[in-house]
Scaffold this active site. Structure first.
Site: not given
Ligand code: AMP
Length: 878
Positions: A841-843
């Site tokens: 995921s982006h994080e």
């Protein structure tokens, strides 16, 4: 007589025994970790829910279910759930290289992989995932199918090192492990007040009795935190806090534990008094160590012996009294229930008492065999000539009968070694080395490097690789180490490398292992995974090295060994910072250790710092050199936080010795004007970039805001006529494609910020140091400011056209609804190549677990870009 071990054991399964105990003592405490304490009833409820979900995914008796979960109550519950569903669990050690995990998954073809969100990026998407973080509904609650489970069904599959370069999965039945655990309970009865510490990594078979024994008899299981098994002080704390009564050590760790207790608490003070019984197995247990243990602790000590191929252990011997008088090893003793030992010569004839032969094992505990390897199984599990129709397992261990009927272990017949309890086929490392380019021949040995007094039982051996290069090849040790790290687990990485013109041969033309030269002491490091190389220089480097080695529990390290590559992690980095402050009186920030994780680099940084007033700001410098080297640097642009030091992990994956440089927000030297826009930000960064690297070819990488800035820099550099050989964006899309209407920061940025905060909080959890607290507060001031700048700038930004190639890495798990990853860039760039990362995921795309996948991929992409550019470079003389 010794072999007359027949004992009626009920025909049952682990599952049925688990259910029966849960019914007997529902309110007793069953399972404890750092976060939760569960009764047998609560465990049962959680296990049946998870098992229901497994069944709903089609899991049936006879199936394999992989479990990739960090050590915690959740790991225990996951394993119990697999058993409840009737399947065999395949434990995956999260510290193993991604390639090896992938191999185990493809080799065992589990029906399902149970894992958590944080670990999932380590696994590809070949196996359906059951995410243990989600509740996922009730699933199929009917236990009916597990009733088809028989004692012959496999209960677990554990991989061990394989001679030919391929690890092999050992499948063990319920019947075998039930025999083993019921014998153990009979021999060393546990009661309701007993507590077992689960600390053995789940990939080793000793962990199997740790996982199940307490649940079968109403005792308590305490899960040690993931890294605790390496740290004697933490283990002491756990034993004290949880009143642990029962624990296992491989002998070399028992030596470390005993020495550490004596060092920290003296020879007398009451420490770990709750310990009642300590088990050793996995390697020879010395009598000297057993006496040292008996002198310090009140607990019983027992020596158990057995291979993974025979349900953990098949013999036992008390390590006390007359058994530990004199020199040498404690015997491995006598067989457990329903088990026979044979010591045979090469013609499978029994050797007389006292004579040395090879040990063969027979009886109910033998494994089903090697998963999917009938040939290998047939060669090790052979027909028992003394009991027609039955099998015996050929251990490869040398042994002899002692006059009283006990067995003494005398070594190996082959090139399997045990180093600090870990089973290693030297042939597997040799195959991995021989497969690398430029290596003609490879031999690996385990040798004791360096001298010095040592505690009884301390294992000082290290793996040494001897290499003969192919004709016209020079071997690059750093590259070999890096390549090996991709395929072999940390305990199988050679500590030292020696290049030879030819291997020494005996008169009959065989390899003469005894003639292999020992590497020069001091020129090699001794940690698995550590780089050989320059020893620390006298002065600051040596003093730092002493602290590194003590914290990492190593004998010595090289000046260029990366703290994080040889066992360091963020919490240890905190302890490192605290120790440097205390012992050297030198202020040092965790962020400094992040950007300078070797003794040499930290010494340089600290020497510079000594001359400045504000050391903490170094971590915030506009340019941080994450790795020195030669060739075009990889320039990494800071994300919304303003900090680039998360990119430092890339140095483990970017091959060769190319420099890696992080550009950071210059905020501490003056915030961005409120009126500033993306153009101004890019212009500022361009000026900094040109100072770092005045001319191309440029290699730019950016994440989030950093991706947008990297793109802006690439556009500017192209306009100036410079070559941009690589532009990589980690989950970055044109600013105007985003929906900024939500005002303020994006969820993703907030999540990233929370993660960063969590990271720092974790890192600071046990530090009461005022300076560090102040640093943290300052750091957050900068980070919040940087986020505000990022959002302000991005929400107004426009994306220019770029005529070069853009490489985009898409974090598939968090694509915002308004974003079409490919579509958003198509038409804006000359060429687009896209890599989709299904588990990111982006994080978490630049979190260490994801970088283990993204890093090697990035390395390959850049190498290809460089190779493609080679003709151009030659043409323009670049
Ligand atoms: P593993 O499959 O990892 O349990 O390794 C099995 C091998 O470890 C055996 O074949 C022995 O070589 C060695 N081993 C296990 N326990 C002992 C022990 N108590 N004493 C000596 N060697 C042992």
């Amino acid at each position: 007589m010794v072999n007359a071990t027949t004992r009626a054991v009920p025909r049952t399964t682990l599952r049925d025994l688990l259910v029966a105990q849960a019914v007997r003592t529902p309110d007793a405490l069953a399972l404890v970790d750092e976060r939760e304490s569960l009764t047998f009833r609560a465990v049962r409820r959680r296990v049946t829910a998870l098992a229901g979900r497994l069944r709903a995914l089609g899991v049936r008796p006879g199936d394999v279910v992989a479990v990739g979960v960090p050590r915690s109550a959740s790991l225990s519950l996951s394993i119990l759930a697999v058993i409840e569903a009737g399947a065999a669990y395949l434990p995956l050690d999260l510290g193993y290289p991604v390639e090896r995990l992938a191999f185990m998954l493809s080799d065992a073809s589990p029906r399902v992989l149970m894992t958590d969100a944080a670990s999932q990026p380590l696994f590809g998407d070949a196996v359906p995932v059951l995410s243990i973080d989600e509740n996922g509904g009730a699933g199929d609650e009917t236990p009916a199918l597990a009733d088809a489970l028989t004692p012959e069904h496999p209960a677990y599959v554990i991989y061990t090192s394989g001679t030919t370069g391929r690890p092999k999965g050992v499948a063990v039945s319920h019947g075998a492990i039930v025999n083993r655990i019921l014998w153990m309970q009979n021999e060393y009865p546990l009661g309701p007040d007993d507590a077992i510490l689960q600390k053995t990594p789940c990939g080793f078979d000793v962990s199997v009795w740790e996982f199940f024994w307490s649940f079968l008899v109403g005792a308590r299981l305490v899960m040690a935190p993931p890294e605790a098994h390496r740290d004697p002080a933490t283990l002491v704390q756990l034993v004290e806090d949880h009143r642990i009564t029962t624990i296992h050590f491989v002998p070399s760790m028992l030596a470390l534990f005993t020495a550490s207790v004596i060092e920290s608490h003296g020879p007398e003070a009451a420490v770990c008094t709750s310990l009642t019984r300590v088990f050793c197995s996995g390697e020879a247990l010395g009598r000297g160590l057993s006496r040292a243990f008996a002198d310090r602790f009140g607990a019983e000590l027992h020596n158990l012996y057995g291979p993974t191929e025979a349900a953990v252990d098949v013999t036992c011997c008390p390590a006390s009294g007359a058994w530990i008088e004199g020199d040498g090893g404690v015997p491995i003793g006598r067989p457990v229930w329903n088990t026979q030992l044979r010591i045979l010569d090469h013609a499978l004839r029994p050797v007389p008492p006292g004579a040395v032969g090879e040990l063969y094992l027979c009886g109910d505990q033998l494994a089903i065999g090697y998963l999917g390897r009938p040939g290998l199984t047939a060669s090790r599990f052979v027909a028992d000539p003394f009991d027609p129709g039955r099998r015996m397992y050929r251990t490869g261990d040398l042994a002899r009968w002692l006059p009283d009927g006990a067995v003494e272990y005398l070594g190996r017949t082959d090139h399997q070694v045990k180093i600090r309890g870990q089973r290693i086929e030297l042939g597997e490392i040799e195959s991995a080395l021989a497969a690398l380019p430029g290596v003609a021949q490879a031999v690996v040995t385990a040798a004791e490097l360096g001298g010095g007094a040592s505690e009884p039982g301390m294992d000082r051996r290290q793996l040494v690789a001897y290499l003969v290069p192919a004709v016209d090849h020079a071997l690059d040790e750093a590259a070999l180490r890096a390549a090996l790290r991709d395929t072999l687990p940390p305990h199988m990485l050679p500590a030292a490398y020696v290049t030879l013109a030819a291997l020494p041969l005996s008169p009959n033309g065989k390899l003469d292992r005894k003639a292999l030269p020992l590497p020069v002491v001091g020129a090699q490091a001794t940690a698995p995974g550590a780089a050989a190389g320059r020893p620390p220089a006298p002065g600051l480097e040596s003093r730092l090295a002493a602290i590194f080695t003590e914290l990492l529990d190593l004998e010595r390290i090289g000046a260029d060994d990366d703290f994080f590559a040889i066992g360091g992690h963020s919490l240890l980095a905190m302890r490192l910072a605290a120790r440097i402050r205390r012992d050297l009186g030198q202020p040092v920030a965790v962020s400094q250790i992040m950007v300078a994780p070797t003794v040499a680099r930290l010494a340089t940084l600290l020497a510079e710092t000594g001359e400045r007033d504000e050391p903490e700001n170094l971590g915030f410098a506009p340019v941080i050199r994450l790795r020195d080297g030669s060739g075009p640097p990889l320039i990494c642009l800071y994300p919304g936080s303003g900090l680039s030091w998360q990119y430092s992990v890339l140095s483990r994956y970017v091959s060769g010795d190319r420099p890696i440089v992080g550009l950071q927000s210059p905020r501490p030297n003056g915030p961005l004007a409120l009126s500033a826009d993306l153009d101004e930000l890019c212009d500022r960064q361009l000026a900094i970039l040109r100072e770092v690297q005045p001319q191309g070819p440029y290699h730019l990488l950016g994440y989030s805001l950093g991706g947008t800035v990297a793109y802006g820099l690439a556009v500017r550099l192209r306009r100036m006529g410079e070559r941009v050989e690589f532009l990589g964006l980690l989950d970055t899309y044109p600013a105007e494609a985003h929906d900024w209407s939500g005002l303020g920061r994006t969820d993703a940025d907030q999540a990233a910020e929370r993660e960063q905060e969590q990271f720092l909080n974790d890192a600071l959890a046990d530090v009461m140091d005022e300076d560090l607290r102040r640093e943290k507060v300052e750091m957050f001031g900068h980070i919040f400011g940087n986020y505000k700048d990022a959002v302000r700038v991005l929400s107004k930004a426009r994306t220019p056209l770029y005529d070069g190639e853009l490489t985009l890495f898409v974090a598939e798990k968090s694509i915002p609804p308004e974003i079409d990853p490919e579509g958003s860039w198509t038409g804006r760039v000359g060429r687009l190549s896209v890599h989709r990362l299904s588990h990111c995921s982006h994080e978490d795309i630049i979190a260490p677990a994801s970088l283990r996948i993204v890093g090697p991929l990035l390395d390959r992409v850049i190498a290809t870009a460089m190779a493609d550019a080679e003709p151009v470079r030659a043409a323009v003389g670049g």
